[in-house]
Design a protein around this motif. Structure first.
Motif, mmCIF file in Angstrom:
data_model
loop_
_atom_site.group_PDB
_atom_site.id
_atom_site.type_symbol
_atom_site.label_atom_id
_atom_site.label_comp_id
_atom_site.label_asym_id
_atom_site.label_seq_id
_atom_site.Cartn_x
_atom_site.Cartn_y
_atom_site.Cartn_z
ATOM 1 N N LEU A 83 0.825 -1.211 0.000
ATOM 2 C CA LEU A 83 0.000 0.000 0.000
ATOM 3 C C LEU A 83 0.856 1.256 0.000
ATOM 4 O O LEU A 83 0.517 2.249 -0.655
ATOM 5 N N LEU A 84 1.971 1.214 0.725
ATOM 6 C CA LEU A 84 2.880 2.358 0.739
ATOM 7 C C LEU A 84 3.421 2.657 -0.657
ATOM 8 O O LEU A 84 3.505 3.813 -1.069
ATOM 9 N N VAL A 85 3.774 1.598 -1.376
ATOM 10 C CA VAL A 85 4.315 1.785 -2.726
ATOM 11 C C VAL A 85 3.239 2.303 -3.676
ATOM 12 O O VAL A 85 3.456 3.264 -4.423
ATOM 13 N N ILE A 86 2.058 1.704 -3.631
ATOM 14 C CA ILE A 86 0.978 2.110 -4.548
ATOM 15 C C ILE A 86 0.556 3.553 -4.291
ATOM 16 O O ILE A 86 0.510 4.380 -5.213
ATOM 17 N N LEU A 87 0.232 3.858 -3.035
ATOM 18 C CA LEU A 87 -0.209 5.218 -2.708
ATOM 19 C C LEU A 87 0.942 6.211 -2.837
ATOM 20 O O LEU A 87 0.731 7.382 -3.160
ATOM 21 N N GLY A 88 2.173 5.742 -2.595
ATOM 22 C CA GLY A 88 3.325 6.618 -2.766
ATOM 23 C C GLY A 88 3.520 7.014 -4.214
ATOM 24 O O GLY A 88 3.818 8.179 -4.520
ATOM 25 N N LEU A 89 3.336 6.054 -5.125
ATOM 26 C CA LEU A 89 3.469 6.359 -6.548
ATOM 27 C C LEU A 89 2.359 7.292 -7.021
ATOM 28 O O LEU A 89 2.575 8.147 -7.884
ATOM 29 N N ILE A 90 1.156 7.120 -6.468
ATOM 30 C CA ILE A 90 0.067 8.042 -6.806
ATOM 31 C C ILE A 90 0.415 9.455 -6.355
ATOM 32 O O ILE A 90 0.225 10.435 -7.100
ATOM 33 N N ASN A 91 0.938 9.572 -5.139
ATOM 34 C CA ASN A 91 1.338 10.892 -4.646
ATOM 35 C C ASN A 91 2.526 11.436 -5.427
ATOM 36 O O ASN A 91 2.662 12.651 -5.600
ATOM 37 N N LEU A 92 3.395 10.558 -5.888
ATOM 38 C CA LEU A 92 4.516 10.994 -6.722
ATOM 39 C C LEU A 92 4.001 11.634 -8.012
ATOM 40 O O LEU A 92 4.524 12.658 -8.464
ATOM 41 N N ILE A 93 2.971 11.029 -8.596
ATOM 42 C CA ILE A 93 2.390 11.587 -9.822
ATOM 43 C C ILE A 93 1.762 12.949 -9.545
ATOM 44 O O ILE A 93 1.972 13.914 -10.291
#
Length: 368
Positions: A62-72
């Motif tokens: 979840l950290l990776v998925i939501l982190g990538l969304i926030n990165l975008i």
């Protein structure tokens, strides 16, 4: 004589002066430092607790998925900031940016909601900062509320970002070092069983509990909130790199580092303590971790919490200041304001921060 030496171009002499170093700091590192220190705050200490009901590996996913969304989203914000003439010239903050793209009403909604968000976070950060230091030193919490409020005013009302940047660089370096030290200590006590523990609500015999999902997503999304720093540093970074590449690369790099730090922290702490011991904790993961590895971990935790809460207070205080300047000054946010506009903007910035300060003091005085 000192001036002549400083102008000599000797890199060793330049390193002696922190202000001189910061003035020559590449724009990439300005964006990186401010974004990372706003993103990786004291909320990191609650991540292992949020993932206690699902397990560390699911939490990392979840950290990776939501982190990538926030990165975008943070990269998009950097992109539109680089393209905005209002941001480049200093005639606007994030509210003016939204107005240029989405219209006046959207700008009003964002300014009011962001203003309320900053004030709400300040209440939490002032309270957390004071509570941690009061427990560690025995000095009454209201005294520490006054200290953090004064420091925030001093840093946020400065016309230059140099002081804030210096604090961000030092805080970021210390906090990341502390997190890595605690993670290394915890990893020495981690077990494979704890790391591989996994419980996904709604599968098998596990009942779906919406409160667990809200806790996970709430803590993770707040942990990744570093977008305000893009608007805080955009003008300064774009002055040094008009192409906008440093702004985008710096903010994206900071978010990637945050994903790695959060993942390492979650696996190491959950691996050492175990999901059962973390579940039901109302504070931070330091309490069950200290029971597992020893009370010495509190020293690192207190330093991290104080620096993280203090720096986060500065970031959100800076957001309030820039929102006030944008709303009450029709010209350049930093250099072209008239004296009356400057006084009005400072008053508009100080007043909500002072109200937050009085509110927190009232909560302590009334025992709320």
């Amino acid at each position: 004589m000192a001036t002549l030496i400083a102008k000599s171009g000797n890199p060793i002499i330049r390193l002696v002066s922190l202000s001189g170093l910061l003035k020559n700091l590449p724009p990439f590192w300005i964006a990186f430092a401010l974004t990372l220190t706003e993103t990786v705050g004291a909320g990191t200490l609650a991540l292992p607790i949020a993932f206690a009901t699902v397990g560390p590996l699911v939490g990392v996913g979840l950290l990776v998925i939501l982190g990538l969304i926030n990165l975008i989203t943070v990269s998009y914000l950097a992109e539109v900031s680089a393209r905005s003439e209002s941001v480049r010239t200093g005639n606007g903050f994030i509210g003016k940016l939204v107005e240029d793209y989405l219209g006046t009403y959207a700008s009003y909604i964002l300014r009011l909601s962001l203003f309320a968000l900053c004030c709400t976070f300040l209440v939490a950060y002032y309270t957390g900062f004071a509570s941690v230091l009061s427990a560690a030193t025995g000095v009454p919490a209201p005294v520490w509320v006054t200290v953090v409020f004064g420091c925030c005013l001093m840093l946020t009302l400065r016309k230059s970002l140099t002081g804030t940047l210096a604090a961000a660089l030092i805080t970021g370096a210390v906090n990341i070092t502390i997190l890595l030290i605690i993670s290394a200590i915890a990893m020495n006590h981690a077990t494979v069983e704890n790391i591989l523990h996994m419980e996904i609500p709604g599968t098998g015999e596990l009942a779906f509990d919406a409160s667990h999902i809200k806790l996970v997503f709430g803590v993770v999304l707040v942990s990744y909130f570093g977008h305000l720093s893009v608007s805080n540093c955009a003008k300064t970074v774009l002055e040094r790199d008009p192409s906008g590449r440093s702004l985008k690369k710096g903010t994206v790099a900071a978010m990637l580092v945050a994903i790695v730090i959060y993942s390492v922290w979650t696996i190491s702490v959950a691996g050492a303590v175990g999901s059962e011991a973390l579940a039901g904790q109302n504070g931070t993961a330091l309490i069950p971790l200290a029971e597992k590895v020893g009370p010495g971990i509190y020293l690192y935790g207190v330093v991290f919490a104080v620096l993280g809460l203090g720096m986060s207070s500065v970031h959100f205080g800076l957001g309030i200041v820039n929102l006030a300047k944008e709303s009450f000054c029709s010209s350049d946010l930093e250099t072209n304001t008239t004296k009356s506009q400057d006084r009005l903007s400072k008053l508009a910035a100080i007043l909500p921060m002072f109200c937050v300060y009085l509110y927190v003091q009232w909560t302590y005085a009334s025992g709320t």
